[in-house]
Design an enzyme around this catalytic site. Structure first.
Site, PDB file in Angstrom:
ATOM      1  N   ASN A 209      22.929  29.295 -42.499  1.00 61.04           N
ATOM      2  CA  ASN A 209      23.228  30.646 -42.984  1.00 61.04           C
ATOM      3  C   ASN A 209      24.283  30.550 -44.078  1.00 61.04           C
ATOM      4  O   ASN A 209      24.703  29.465 -44.460  1.00 61.04           O
ATOM      5  CB  ASN A 209      23.674  31.551 -41.833  1.00 61.04           C
ATOM      6  CG  ASN A 209      24.814  30.936 -41.048  1.00 61.04           C
ATOM      7  OD1 ASN A 209      25.873  30.636 -41.598  1.00 61.04           O
ATOM      8  ND2 ASN A 209      24.601  30.720 -39.756  1.00 61.04           N
ATOM      9  N   PHE A 323      33.062  38.318 -33.657  1.00 60.27           N
ATOM     10  CA  PHE A 323      32.880  38.937 -34.973  1.00 60.27           C
ATOM     11  C   PHE A 323      31.483  39.539 -35.031  1.00 60.27           C
ATOM     12  O   PHE A 323      30.544  39.028 -34.429  1.00 60.27           O
ATOM     13  CB  PHE A 323      33.054  37.897 -36.081  1.00 60.27           C
ATOM     14  CG  PHE A 323      34.475  37.738 -36.549  1.00 60.27           C
ATOM     15  CD1 PHE A 323      34.840  38.056 -37.845  1.00 60.27           C
ATOM     16  CD2 PHE A 323      35.453  37.285 -35.679  1.00 60.27           C
ATOM     17  CE1 PHE A 323      36.148  37.921 -38.271  1.00 60.27           C
ATOM     18  CE2 PHE A 323      36.767  37.146 -36.086  1.00 60.27           C
ATOM     19  CZ  PHE A 323      37.110  37.466 -37.403  1.00 60.27           C
TER      20      PHE A 323
END
Length: 395
Positions: A209, A323
Site C-alpha cells: 500500500n 488509526f
C-alpha cells in the site's frame, strides 16, 4: 521544542568545531537559551563571534574575563543549565572531565553543572581507541555522564576509522531525547507499528500500500523523547531507525503480527499506525504463474487482524490506539472501529482532506474515544504524535 530550556554547548579544539555552529543555530530556532563556551584551542578553528551572532549570547572563553556582570559567571551558568552538551569533545577534554580537572572556562563550568551532560567525541581513531581514552570514557559513564559513540569513516587527518563526529541531526535528536519534554512517560513501555507490509506474489512482485511510515516514526520519536521505553515494529520504509528506539524490521503482515504479539503483554501503550496489507496471495507455484494470467494466479486470503487481536486481549491497565483512514462518514465509521476492535482511541483522518493521508509531512486528524471526538487542525506529524500522548495522559 526547547522553549525556556537553557542549553550549554561546549566546543573544544577539533576540525569538527564548525558543526557546533549548525547545532547552535538549530537550538536557537527551537527557542532555547543557547550559551556557548569555547576552549582556547577551539578558537583556532572557529571565531567566537560566530556563536554570538547565532545565539544572541556572549560566547564564553576566559575564566578570568573582567567584562561581565558581578557574579561568578561559570557557576551562574552551571546553575541555569538544563542540558550540557560538549560537541566536539577532544581527548584532552575527556581526560580532564574524567579526572575533575578544571583549568579553563569549559571544564570549570562542566564540573560545576549538575544537569544532564552529553559528550560527543571527535578525534583520531588511534586516540579514541587508546586504552587511556577508553578508561576515561568509562569513568565518565560511571558518574552518569552520557558519552555517545562517535561515527566511523574518513577522518580529517586522512585515517579511516572510528572517531568521526556524529551527524548534526543525530546530535539534535539526542538533545531532544534529553530536553524536549519532562519525561512524563518515564517507566512506561510503548509499542508502535509503522509503515506498510509487503505480501509476495512471486520472487519479483508483491502486494503493498502507499504508507510511508512517517506517522508511526513520529509517534515513536515522541514517545522516546518523553522518556518511554519504545519498541517500533516497522515494515519496509526509507527512514533510518529512530535514535533511542528499539526497531524491529519486518516485511509481511504475518511477521508483524508475530513480533507484536510476542511482546504485547509487556506493554503499557500500543499504537498501531501501520497500514497492513489486508490480503495476501495464496501459495501459487511459479510454474502455474507462467501458465495463467496474473489476475487468475493471485488468489487472496485474509491477513491477521492485529488491532482486533490486541484490543480483545488488552489488560485493564493497557491502552490500545488504532488509526483509521476513511473517505466518508469519518467519525461514524471510526466509532464503529473503536468499538469493534476494543480500542481506547482511534486517530482518524480522511484521505480526501488536503494535507492528510499517505506521503505528506502534515496530517489532519480527529481523535476519537468513547467519550468524545475532537477534530484537530492541520499540523505536522510530529505535532500529531504529541497530541496523541497528551490525549492519552488526559483520558
Amino acid at each position: 521544542m526547547l522553549k525556556n530550556k537553557c542549553i550549554v554547548i561546549g566546543v573544544t579544539g577539533s576540525i569538527a568545531a564548525y558543526k557546533a555552529a549548525d547545532l547552535s543555530s538549530w537550538a536557537k530556532k527551537q527557542h532555547a537559551d543557547v550559551n556557548v563556551i569555547m576552549t582556547e584551542n577551539a578558537q583556532y578553528f572557529i571565531n567566537p563571534i560566530t556563536f554570538e551572532t547565532l545565539t544572541g549570547n556572549k560566547c564564553l572563553t576566559d575564566t578570568f574575563d573582567r567584562n561581565f556582570q558581578y557574579n561568578v559567571e561559570h557557576v551562574e551558568l552551571a546553575k541555569r543549565a538544563d542540558l550540557f552538551v560538549v560537541v566536539p569533545a577532544s581527548a584532552d577534554f575527556i581526560a580532564k572531565a574524567a579526572n575533575g580537572i578544571a583549568d579553563d572556562m569549559l571544564t570549570t563550568t562542566f564540573l560545576a553543572a549538575t544537569c544532564k551532560k552529553l559528550i560527543f567525541p571527535a578525534m583520531n581513531t588511534r586516540m579514541y581507541e587508546n586504552p587511556i581514552t577508553q578508561d576515561n570514557i568509562a569513568k565518565l559513564r560511571h558518574y552518569g555522564i552520557e558519552v555517545v559513540e562517535p561515527g566511523a569513516g574518513y577522518l580529517a587527518c586522512g585515517d579511516t576509522g572510528k572517531g568521526k563526529l556524529l551527524p548534526v541531526e543525530d546530535i539534535e535528536e539526542h538533545i531532544l531525547l534529553n530536553a524536549a519534554y519532562d519525561h512524563d512517560l518515564a517507566g512506561k513501555k510503548v509499542l508502535i507499528s509503522a509503515g506498510p507490509t509487503q505480501e509476495d506474489i512471486d520472487p519479483v512482485r508483491f502486494i503493498t500500500n502507499h504508507s510511508t511510515g512517517r506517522m508511526g516514526y513520529a509517534v515513536a520519536k515522541n514517545a522516546a523523547r518523553r522518556g518511554a521505553e519504545v519498541t517500533l515494529v516497522s515494515g519496509p520504509v526509507s527512514f533510518p531507525d529512530p535514535i533511542g528506539v528499539k526497531t524491529i524490521h519486518v516485511k509481511s503482515a504475518q511477521q508483524m503480527f508475530d513480533e507484536i504479539t510476542a511482546i504485547s503483554d509487556e506493554q503499557d501503550i500500543i499504537v498501531m499506525t501501520a497500514a497492513v496489507a489486508d490480503m495476501r496471495p495464496e501459495t501459487v507455484s511459479s510454474e502455474k504463474i507462467h501458465k495463467v494470467t496474473m489476475p487468475d494466479a493471485i488468489k487472496l486470503t485474509t491477513n491477521p487482524d492485529i488491532l482486533s487481536y490486541l484490543g480483545a486481549r488488552k489488560s485493564e491497565n493497557q491502552k490500545v490506539v488504532g488509526f483509521s483512514m476513511e473517505t466518508e462518514n469519518l467519525v461514524e465509521n471510526s466509532r464503529l472501529k473503536l468499538k469493534k476492535k476494543h480500542c481506547d482511541m482511534i486517530v482518524a483522518n480522511c484521505l480526501r482532506e488536503a494535507g492528510a493521508g499517505f506521503g505528506t509531512e502534515t496530517n489532519v486528524v480527529t481523535i476519537i474515544t468513547d467519550k468524545k471526538a475532537e477534530e484537530l487542525p492541520i499540523m505536522s506529524k510530529d505535532e500529531v504524535a504529541e497530541k496523541i500522548f497528551d490525549f492519552l495522559k488526559a483520558d
